[in-house]
Design an enzyme around this catalytic site. Sequence first.
Site, PDB file in Angstrom:
ATOM      1  N   ASP A  69      10.882  14.616 -28.429  1.00 36.46           N
ATOM      2  CA  ASP A  69      10.501  13.288 -27.945  1.00 36.46           C
ATOM      3  C   ASP A  69      10.958  13.140 -26.494  1.00 36.46           C
ATOM      4  O   ASP A  69      12.163  13.179 -26.214  1.00 36.46           O
ATOM      5  CB  ASP A  69      11.158  12.220 -28.827  1.00 36.46           C
ATOM      6  N   ASP A  70      10.010  12.992 -25.570  1.00 39.67           N
ATOM      7  CA  ASP A  70      10.305  12.800 -24.134  1.00 39.67           C
ATOM      8  C   ASP A  70      10.991  14.007 -23.500  1.00 39.67           C
ATOM      9  O   ASP A  70      11.735  13.864 -22.522  1.00 39.67           O
ATOM     10  CB  ASP A  70      11.179  11.559 -23.911  1.00 39.67           C
ATOM     11  N   CYS A 109       4.093   8.217 -26.207  1.00 43.87           N
ATOM     12  CA  CYS A 109       4.258   8.754 -27.559  1.00 43.87           C
ATOM     13  C   CYS A 109       3.202   8.346 -28.572  1.00 43.87           C
ATOM     14  O   CYS A 109       2.663   9.197 -29.283  1.00 43.87           O
ATOM     15  CB  CYS A 109       5.653   8.441 -28.086  1.00 43.87           C
ATOM     16  N   HIS A 171       6.188   6.259 -35.583  1.00 48.66           N
ATOM     17  CA  HIS A 171       5.741   5.383 -34.494  1.00 48.66           C
ATOM     18  C   HIS A 171       4.222   5.247 -34.424  1.00 48.66           C
ATOM     19  O   HIS A 171       3.644   5.144 -33.345  1.00 48.66           O
ATOM     20  CB  HIS A 171       6.292   5.880 -33.149  1.00 48.66           C
ATOM     21  N   ASP A 316       6.124  15.520 -27.155  1.00 50.79           N
ATOM     22  CA  ASP A 316       5.020  14.554 -27.202  1.00 50.79           C
ATOM     23  C   ASP A 316       4.524  14.167 -25.814  1.00 50.79           C
ATOM     24  O   ASP A 316       3.353  13.827 -25.635  1.00 50.79           O
ATOM     25  CB  ASP A 316       5.404  13.313 -28.016  1.00 50.79           C
TER      26      ASP A 316
END
Length: 566
Positions: A69-70, A109, A171, A316
């Site tokens: 993530d990121d 995301c 999410h 992502d």
Amino acid sequence: LVRAHALSCRVVGWSLLLLEASQLLIMACLNSMLAAFAAAAVVLLCVVTLGANALQTPSKPNFLIFLADDLGYGDLECFGRANISTPHINGLAEQGVKLTQWISAAPICTPSRAALQTGRLAPRFGMTANVLPWRVFDLPSQPGGFPKTETTIADLLRTVGYGTGISGKWHLGISSLSEKNEHLPTHHGYDSFFGLPFTNMHKCQEGHENPSYCMLMANNTVIQQPTRMQNLTSELTRHAQDFITWQVEANRPFFFLMAFSHVHSPLYSAPEFINRSRGGRFGDNAEEMDAAVGDVLKTVDDLGVTNNTVVIFTSDNGPFAEEGWGSAGRTAGLKGSKGQTYEGGIRVPGIVRYPGVVPPGTTTDVLVSTMDVFPTVLTWAGINASHLPKPLDGKDASGVFMDPKHAVSPHDEHFLWHYCGTNVAAARHKGYKFHFATAIWGTDTEPSPKCVQCCPNGPTSLNGTGGSLCDCGKQDLKLHDPPLVFDMHSDRNETTPLTPATLPQFDALVAAVKAALEEHKKTIHNVHDEMHTLPDPLLRPCCDNGTYPFADCQCNEYVPGKYPYP
């Protein structure tokens, strides 16, 4: 009608695995779903066709996907980060192929993850928007989410006998106004879900977690509220290990998505990883993620299925620069960051390992997209994707992975479109990138100690505490006609736009991409907008099956190893 349609889809999927029991279920469903018969028939035809085209191999490969993530392009040791140690991910690269032009499906995301699940651009099914807070789901009580009309990779794999599981961040919505938990993974092809139905955010700061935003779910049950972030990574890893073990012991092929919440801010770590990395707190997070990768891979090794397991690692989108230098990743010199269609926002690490199929220790700069995971996995699983009812934007990239030194991109015959929200901001074709619009950086007029080439002081900046991005509305973008053109082979940092003087075929390329864009727009139809939805407090997830504000919504009912929950 919609619920009837969804139920019929599930019944059809089960019927391929449990023929005798499904005959009774189908008959019962048909008696109560005459109004949904036409829609169900379409799905039935698709599933039966997919089953008929499945390769009759003695052992289908397993699939294990690690999604960070990121994580920026320059955040792994094997991609050049000198002060962060990632030995287990390095090992994957040494045992497989490292892809230096792996492009995310979106620079943020929610649409990126939606595209991974479907192999389709998120604007095709309403899972993107132009400005914060709508670009992602900002509250767990929003009724929008992943639509039932879309088919996920888990949906299809389950029809040919795969066990499907996911740990970590979802999410993609939780509940709709008409159905509780409608958007969660177990309603979209996954047998087992353990993780965050929402996301990691500032209200989930370690030690100060807010139960309204931070909850841990197992399948459809809230089991910990608020989430104890310090223990999260180890528990997500435990679920991955358990699920894989169950499938192997049952002699069932598996598809598992390990969707980390690392290295999204706010940063958090288990005690043994605090102050461990030379890369600071961010490095602690990256190294904890690497250790989790190692733990899951060891389980695969111990179970003896390494040679039959495809492993993919990627992120992502790019790093969240607006969070500040100490909390965000690095792009290795690429322009821009998360939220933007410059390379820093969409070029991410990519690694694929498949022993005996993917040559080890290789590197390629051939273009692939996160959307390519969907058709590639289907190919290796023996499913003919040409019979799907909706067109894919992803392409089968198995040829690139199997012959990285000689293969060409599956996107070379087409254009790969880069969306900023609902706007096509850029495109790729045969080594060239075209920018129709680029972000207007807030730091150009208001420099910030947090970042460069970014927008740290937007309306969602939470009084300077983070949460801001460069947005995608017309007021947020600088339009380019003709588009800016860059050679991705020689100028991946996008520093020197090409011109008619430096590129003889400039005018022809620009004419071609403009014509292709007009044709592409014809394929994007008006669909239900899932993102612009107002929160409903009654939809806020709550433990003990309670309803906010009539219940306390705080609990810790998590029992390690207790699966499945309802």
